[in-house]
Scaffold this motif. Structure first.
Motif, PDB file in Angstrom:
ATOM      1  N   ALA B 144       0.825  -1.204   0.000  1.00 27.72           N
ATOM      2  CA  ALA B 144       0.000   0.000   0.000  1.00 27.72           C
ATOM      3  C   ALA B 144       0.863   1.258   0.000  1.00 27.72           C
ATOM      4  O   ALA B 144       0.629   2.179  -0.777  1.00 27.72           O
ATOM      5  CB  ALA B 144      -0.923  -0.015   1.215  1.00 27.72           C
ATOM      6  N   GLY B 145       1.876   1.261   0.848  1.00 33.94           N
ATOM      7  CA  GLY B 145       2.657   2.484   1.024  1.00 33.94           C
ATOM      8  C   GLY B 145       3.475   2.833  -0.209  1.00 33.94           C
ATOM      9  O   GLY B 145       3.564   4.002  -0.585  1.00 33.94           O
ATOM     10  N   LEU B 146       4.086   1.837  -0.817  1.00 40.01           N
ATOM     11  CA  LEU B 146       4.939   2.111  -1.979  1.00 40.01           C
ATOM     12  C   LEU B 146       4.223   1.815  -3.289  1.00 40.01           C
ATOM     13  O   LEU B 146       4.831   1.866  -4.349  1.00 40.01           O
ATOM     14  CB  LEU B 146       6.229   1.291  -1.888  1.00 40.01           C
ATOM     15  CG  LEU B 146       7.077   1.515  -0.628  1.00 40.01           C
ATOM     16  CD1 LEU B 146       8.292   0.616  -0.635  1.00 40.01           C
ATOM     17  CD2 LEU B 146       7.502   2.968  -0.543  1.00 40.01           C
ATOM     18  N   ARG B 147       2.933   1.473  -3.221  1.00 44.42           N
ATOM     19  CA  ARG B 147       2.135   1.154  -4.415  1.00 44.42           C
ATOM     20  C   ARG B 147       2.837   0.104  -5.277  1.00 44.42           C
ATOM     21  O   ARG B 147       2.990   0.262  -6.485  1.00 44.42           O
ATOM     22  CB  ARG B 147       1.895   2.396  -5.261  1.00 44.42           C
ATOM     23  CG  ARG B 147       1.253   3.565  -4.552  1.00 44.42           C
ATOM     24  CD  ARG B 147      -0.236   3.338  -4.355  1.00 44.42           C
ATOM     25  NE  ARG B 147      -0.933   4.571  -4.053  1.00 44.42           N
ATOM     26  CZ  ARG B 147      -1.014   5.093  -2.824  1.00 44.42           C
ATOM     27  NH1 ARG B 147      -0.434   4.492  -1.800  1.00 44.42           N
ATOM     28  NH2 ARG B 147      -1.692   6.214  -2.619  1.00 44.42           N
ATOM     29  N   MET B 148       3.307  -0.958  -4.606  1.00 41.86           N
ATOM     30  CA  MET B 148       4.033  -1.979  -5.356  1.00 41.86           C
ATOM     31  C   MET B 148       3.139  -3.167  -5.674  1.00 41.86           C
ATOM     32  O   MET B 148       2.103  -3.378  -5.050  1.00 41.86           O
ATOM     33  CB  MET B 148       5.245  -2.461  -4.552  1.00 41.86           C
ATOM     34  CG  MET B 148       6.408  -1.491  -4.623  1.00 41.86           C
ATOM     35  SD  MET B 148       7.764  -2.027  -3.593  1.00 41.86           S
ATOM     36  CE  MET B 148       8.425  -3.391  -4.535  1.00 41.86           C
ATOM     37  N   MET B 149       3.556  -3.946  -6.676  1.00 39.29           N
ATOM     38  CA  MET B 149       2.810  -5.147  -7.029  1.00 39.29           C
ATOM     39  C   MET B 149       2.928  -6.161  -5.893  1.00 39.29           C
ATOM     40  O   MET B 149       4.037  -6.483  -5.474  1.00 39.29           O
ATOM     41  CB  MET B 149       3.412  -5.784  -8.286  1.00 39.29           C
ATOM     42  CG  MET B 149       3.339  -4.932  -9.521  1.00 39.29           C
ATOM     43  SD  MET B 149       1.790  -5.182 -10.359  1.00 39.29           S
ATOM     44  CE  MET B 149       1.983  -6.859 -10.918  1.00 39.29           C
ATOM     45  N   PRO B 150       1.793  -6.714  -5.435  1.00 37.48           N
ATOM     46  CA  PRO B 150       1.844  -7.699  -4.360  1.00 37.48           C
ATOM     47  C   PRO B 150       2.702  -8.909  -4.743  1.00 37.48           C
ATOM     48  O   PRO B 150       3.364  -9.495  -3.893  1.00 37.48           O
ATOM     49  CB  PRO B 150       0.390  -8.118  -4.167  1.00 37.48           C
ATOM     50  CG  PRO B 150      -0.434  -7.236  -5.002  1.00 37.48           C
ATOM     51  CD  PRO B 150       0.423  -6.376  -5.848  1.00 37.48           C
ATOM     52  N   PHE B 151       2.691  -9.261  -6.014  1.00 35.77           N
ATOM     53  CA  PHE B 151       3.474 -10.408  -6.457  1.00 35.77           C
ATOM     54  C   PHE B 151       4.943 -10.222  -6.079  1.00 35.77           C
ATOM     55  O   PHE B 151       5.574 -11.104  -5.507  1.00 35.77           O
ATOM     56  CB  PHE B 151       3.326 -10.562  -7.980  1.00 35.77           C
ATOM     57  CG  PHE B 151       3.927 -11.816  -8.531  1.00 35.77           C
ATOM     58  CD1 PHE B 151       3.142 -12.945  -8.739  1.00 35.77           C
ATOM     59  CD2 PHE B 151       5.273 -11.888  -8.836  1.00 35.77           C
ATOM     60  CE1 PHE B 151       3.693 -14.101  -9.238  1.00 35.77           C
ATOM     61  CE2 PHE B 151       5.832 -13.043  -9.340  1.00 35.77           C
ATOM     62  CZ  PHE B 151       5.042 -14.157  -9.538  1.00 35.77           C
TER      63      PHE B 151
END
Lengths: 495, 349
Positions: B144-151
């Motif tokens: 959420a914080g870094l808007r990264m892909m969960p994968f």
């Protein structure tokens, strides 16, 4: 008289019940720049898709150099010499300029790319444009104008006879637009016919030899550009009367309750100031890309604001989140129903109640039966045709889907409604019902900002209208003081 | 009429799959019993039907018997608990690849705690489960914080948690003194169906709770909403990023509990256990009808999916198939199940 390069005769095209084209005829001569003019929804895009092979017409004929022309698909059309440059550029952003120009047509031997040959061809295409874009740079590092040149160069590799350009200057600066015109004149000298689609009439006047006006899917007039007067063309574009599908209204808007002051976003808008009264419908006219959607998004807290203020009843609402906006009594309908409006695989009930479960929940626990009852109440009020409240909303028609999207604001009991193109792509019957709903809401004292690209509905529904042009909202006037001509003139940046 | 029938088929789909798997294996085992019987008694000349009469159907009885059902249920516990967390994550449009490593990590955490003098059994349970939750919190926070892909985020966490488990365990399995926690997975009276281990009841209870959470609460509706259409959820004022943190943290709690069960089952903490277990969980969720695009899925489906996975293993073992053959079969079934599901959805449209 020479054979026209491209000729269309009485083209018709329907999508379901919607008649997108209802008889379009026009001709383009070799080496001519032909402007295609019309309002949003007049059928320009559909026509271009027919010409470039993306759609097939229902009836009517196409001729290329006097021969019947049945493209069938875009690749065939391109190989036959009809190439299209879309408003949204279609480049592979991480590939280099050279790779993009010859994408799909790489010179090769046994599957191995002949790099020297590719470079030669790419240079050749750019030379014809007399522009020098570095060949080894990924296109995402170029400016929009340079990317557009790459796209044109890519089309030139096919040695097109007809080049269709859809709103090519919409995202260009004045200087870049001038360069583009020079490129177009060069193409013209080489005998390429250019079909130039634009909202900006002055541009068309500068660059085009002849024009054709489309209105409601029909070609309603064409002629020599240099003899034409702009107001005549605008008259052809508009040319219809406001039908009586708009509910009569005699409301008296109250005090100013909502206030946007010098709002600017990071790209758009650049300057928006308006005051909204209680029980008022304020229309926002303008061309696609003028910054109307961005204004609503910034006000609602979906996009970041660079400067400016938003007040509601003297409370500063600037830079709230969407959540904060809903809590303060704002509600918004997105222009993009499928991507940002609804959860298509979910039920009517969940789509309607997503912002407000409180009336039928306690401690986070939802009472399904009450939720369905509340949904059915709104469905009845808005005349939503559906089998049941638990049906998935993707199964409904566009008009009924849109009524649920607006119903969400009713269920939430929002006081300030931001509606972005709420009648786009739905049938006339549903449109009429949406106008009625808006009217009722205004009479109940709700205030509406109504963004639309369809002038008759703005004139039929609003109390006041402001026009946005290139990020600036100006000239908010009572609806009686506007004519369609004046709105178009203001939206296209003419005085 | 026709439409409502289809709707039921959709919810029953995975269950039909489970019954199908059971019937196939029952048939295969019966066939094997008959053939083994003929070979054993040398009655190769007798007609097939005559030898059916003489067969004892030992393998078939073993497969369908209460004792085996109990083993299957017990073996399902770990995957099923993980699948509960994974269901929530997948419905929200995410994925968690660190689940298997978190199970191993928490099994070591639990084992090490049991070796200390101060932690009571309840304390061990709480701290172990919370450890899983903390890992999930980090996953969700980064996503959420870094808007990264969960994968990507959970792929990284997969390795990090595995490394942490080895570090905590001193790179070897961790034994611990006898504890009541072993009852979680112990098979008392192995010949009868009852009593079931506590772990089975806990899993069943949590499955019901999770199903209610997803179907009946605002939180559950929001999970579906962000998985179905994140832009719409944001427009509607849902705190999308905050929801993601909560979803991954919640999933972490389930993985932590699965780790505790893993520890109880092996009676030791093993940092190298449960490698690839996250894939079993994901397979169970997807077999259960969830979409990896988010917005769709059900707890009931995932639980049946987990049972299908264990039943396949159990049946293959009774058939005497070698391990590699089991793996090929299970992989094939996963792909087939999802392919059938997609066909069914397309037919429904």
């Amino acid at each position: 008289m020479p054979t026209p390069r491209l000729k269309t005769t009485d083209i018709h095209k329907s999508f379901g019940a919607t008649k997108a084209l209802r008889g379009v005829s026009f001709e383009v001569m070799p080496g001519e720049v032909h402007a295609l003019i019309g309002e949003n929804g007049a059928g320009k895009s559909t026509l271009m898709k027919v010409l470039s092979g993306a759609h097939e017409q229902d009836s009517g004929t196409l001729e290329l150099n006097g021969q019947p022309f049945h493209p069938g698909n875009p690749l065939n059309a391109r190989q036959a010499g009809v190439a299209m440059i879309y408003q949204e550029l279609n480049l592979a952003p991480d590939l280099t300029v050279e790779e993009n120009i010859l994408l799909g047509r790489e010179p090769s031997r046994f599957g191995i790319i002949d790099r020297r040959q590719r470079r030669k061809q790419a240079l050749h295409a750019l030379d014809e444009l007399e522009h020098h874009v570095p060949l080894d740079v990924p296109v995402n590092r170029l400016t929009i104008a340079e990317q557009q040149l790459v796209e044109i160069a890519r089309a030139l590799v096919f040695e097109p006879k007809v080049l269709i350009m859809d709103e090519p200057t919409s995202s260009l600066t004045q200087q870049d637009a001038k360069n583009l015109f020079r490129v177009i004149r060069q193409l013209k000298q080489r005998g390429v016919s250019v079909i130039y689609i634009s909202h900006f009439l002055e541009e068309c006047q500068q660059i085009a030899d002849r024009y054709t006006v489309l209105r409601d899917g029909e070609s309603v007039g064409s002629g020599e550009m240099k003899n034409a007067r702009l107001d005549e063309i605008i008259h052809l574009m508009v040319g219809r009367e406001i039908a009586d599908i708009y509910p009569p209204h005699a409301r008296q808007p109250g005090n100013v309750i909502f206030d946007i002051h010098e709002l600017a976003g990071y790209e758009k808008p650049s300057d928006v100031t308006l005051e909204l009264r209680q029980g008022e419908i304020l229309g926002m006219a303008g061309l696609v890309g003028a910054g109307r959607t961005e204004t609503l998004r910034a006000v609602f807290g979906l996009d970041r604001i660079r400067r400016g203020k938003v007040y509601y009843l003297k409370n500063n609402l600037t830079q709230r989140s969407p959540r904060g906006s809903w809590r303060n009594g704002l509600g918004m309908v997105s222009e993009n129903r499928k991507e940002e409006g609804l959860m298509l695989d979910h039920s009517l009930a969940d789509n309607l109640c997503l912002t407000r479960y409180r009336p039928f929940s306690s401690f986070g626990w939802i009472n399904r039966r009450q939720q369905l009852a509340a949904t059915i109440e709104v469905m009845t009020k808005l005349d939503v045709r559906a089998r049941e409240a638990s049906q998935s909303i993707g199964e409904l028609s566009g008009g009924n889907q849109q009524k649920i999207a607006i119903g969400r604001l009713l269920h939430h009991d929002a006081d300030i409604l931001l509606l972005d193109e709420p009648t786009r792509g739905i049938d006339v019957g549903s449109k009429q019902q949406i106008y009625r709903i808006m009217n009722e809401l205004a009479e109940q004292g709700k205030s509406v900002i109504f963004v639309s690209s369809y002038l008759p509905e703005l004139l039929g529904v609003c109390d006041r209208i402001g026009v946005m042009c290139r990020g600036v909202l100006s000239g908010i006037r009572p609806v009686q003081d506007w004519t369609e001509h004046e709105i178009i003139a203001a939206a296209t940046g003419q005085k | 009429m026709k439409i409502s029938w289809r709707k039921h088929l959709n919810t029953l789909g995975p269950l039909v799959g489970l019954i199908f798997v059971v019937v196939i294996f029952a048939t295969l085992l019966a066939w094997k019993d008959v053939m083994d019987g003929r070979e054993f008694s040398g009655e190769t000349g007798v007609s097939f039907f005559a030898s059916i009469k003489d067969t004892d159907f030992y393998g078939l009885k073993a497969f369908l018997g209460g004792a085996n059902a109990k083993i299957v249920l017990t073996q399902t516990v770990i995957v099923a608990l993980g699948a509960l967390g994974m269901t929530v994550v997948i419905i929200s449009g995410g994925i968690d690849l660190s689940a298997g490593s978190v199970v191993a990590l928490c099994s070591v955490v639990g084992a090490q705690l049991l070796n200390t003098s101060w932690a009571s059994p309840w304390g061990v349970v709480l701290i172990t489960v919370a450890a899983g939750g903390v890992v999930g919190l980090v996953n969700g926070g980064v996503v959420a914080g870094l808007r990264m892909m969960p994968f990507i985020v959970t792929l990284g966490m997969m390795t990090i948690a595995r490394g942490a488990a080895k570090w905590l365990g001193g790179n070897q399995t961790v034994n611990f003194p006898d504890t009541p926690l072993l009852n979680l997975m112990a098979l008392h009276k192995p010949d009868a169906f009852f009593p079931l281990p506590y772990g089975v009841w806990i899993t069943a209870g949590l499955a019901v709770l999770t199903a209610l959470l997803l179907r009946q609460t605002i939180f559950g509706r929001y999970v579906f909403a962000i998985g179905s259409n994140e832009a719409t959820a944001r427009l509607c004022g849902i705190r999308v990023q905050w929801m993601k943190v909560v979803v991954y943290a919640l999933a972490g709690l389930y993985f932590g509990l699965a780790g505790l069960m893993q520890m109880a089952r092996l009676a030791q903490g093993d940092p190298t256990v449960a490698i690839g277990l996250e894939l079993d969980m994901i397979a169970a969720v997807v077999i259960g009808g969830a979409s990896l695009n988010g917005g769709a899925g059900s707890v009931a489906g995932s639980m049946v999916g987990a049972l299908i996975m264990t039943t396949l293993r159990s049946g293959s073992q009774l058939m005497g198939w070698p391990n590699y053959f089991q793996e090929i079969i299970i992989g094939t079934v996963i792909v087939l199940a999802v392919a059938l599901d997609r066909l069914r959805h397309r037919a429904a449209k």
